[in-house]
Design an enzyme around this catalytic site. Structure first.
Site: not given
Length: 339
Positions: A43, A208, A210
């Protein structure tokens, strides 16, 4: 009290020191001091070391992972710091995130997909952020719709146009988008470049698709034969999209292939992948330091880094003084359309 009458505090968080210091030089100020204390369990706490009561505060952090901190750590630190500034009495806090994490997941493409852009916006709003400034966010419309606070998405196109005018002006040129989703971005650059060169500039884009990590699609649309092709995108991650686009341009008859992207992430094997692409020039900005590039494969020899610091500093100055931001981005199509 107008913003310009308030004291300005300018903080630069870990990982963005070079960019933030360059911005500070353009603003003729020194970065404001802050402290980060790390605890043994991972932390931390982060706080300003100067008074911020009634101040106009700006916090700079490009939210991409680096050798020290991953994107989540950078995001949490920025959020906690903004919260601390507001709790300490800051009148206004603006997040300067030249690269905004989680900007790619802005819509559902599969059932039960998350909307990370919207969730990120909610986090910034929850800690009291008043405005957010970024450069070439992945999807401008999704970015603007996700946030209910003021959003400023700067365009790197003017710097790219200046570079092309200085180095590519004597050559027949075509601007190419590596996918259909980036056509508007590429078209803004093409129209701006055609206006300053005063002769036609060609265009094109590559198909394209994907699915997960798999990319497919080979169709090229446009005319690059006998021209230098300049591929324009918002980011380079693995490099595979650029390599496919470069191959398509060469197959279509381009005499040389250059590529430009605002954010150079260069993840995984990107250096080796791009090194095999045979790009004549690879252009990125300094929103992210190219720390993953080792220098192997000759990629650094073709690398050109455009400085975004002046545009970001101008945005800070205009926001602080309450001035119009529209003059910063002057690459909109002449007819006012978003083509």
């Amino acid at each position: 009290m107008a913003n310009g009458d308030r004291p300005l505090r300018f903080f630069v968080l870990a990982g963005s020191e070079a960019l933030g210091e360059a911005m500070a030089r353009h603003l003729a100020i020194e970065p404001s001091p802050h402290e980060v204390r790390e605890f043994e369990d991972g932390e931390h706490k982060i706080r300003p070391l100067t008074g911020v009561e009634a101040a106009d505060c700006y916090v700079v952090s490009s939210l991409a992972g680096d050798a020290r901190l991953d994107p989540d750590q950078k995001l949490v630190r920025m959020l906690f710091f903004i919260g601390a500034l507001k709790d300490a009495g800051a009148a206004r806090v603006t997040a300067i995130t030249p690269y905004l994490a989680y900007g790619r997941k802005d819509r559902r493409t599969k059932r039960r997909d998350p909307l990370n852009t919207r969730y990120t916006a909610c986090l910034f709003e929850a800690v009291g952020t008043d405005a957010i400034v970024t450069i070439d966010v992945h999807n401008p419309a999704a970015f603007e719709n996700a946030f209910r606070i003021r959003t400023v998405n700067l365009d790197l196109a003017p710097l790219l146009v200046d570079y092309a005018r200085a180095h590519l002006a004597d050559l027949p040129l075509a601007i190419v988008s590596p996918d259909a989703g980036g056509v508007k971005r590429a078209e803004r650059v093409r129209q701006a470049l055609a206006a300053v060169l005063e002769h036609p500039v060609g265009r094109g884009f590559v198909e394209k698709y994907r699915s997960g990590d798999e990319v497919s699609g080979e169709t090229f649309v446009g005319d690059v034969a006998g021209r230098d092709a300049l591929i324009v995108d918002d980011m380079i991650a693995s490099g595979t999209t650029l390599v496919r686009a470069a191959a398509a341009c060469r197959k279509a008859g381009a005499t040389a292939v250059h590529a430009a992207a605002t954010h150079g992430l260069f993840q995984g094997d990107a250096e080796a992948i791009l090194g095999r692409a045979g790009l004549d020039t690879l252009i990125v900005s300094d929103t992210l330091p190219p720390w993953r590039l080792s220098g192997g494969g000759g990629l650094r020899e073709s690398l050109v880094v455009l400085p975004a610091s002046r545009r970001l500093a101008e945005a800070v100055d205009r926001l602080h003084r309450g001035r119009d931001l529209s003059a910063i981005d002057d690459t909109a199509p002449p007819d006012g359309s978003d083509a």
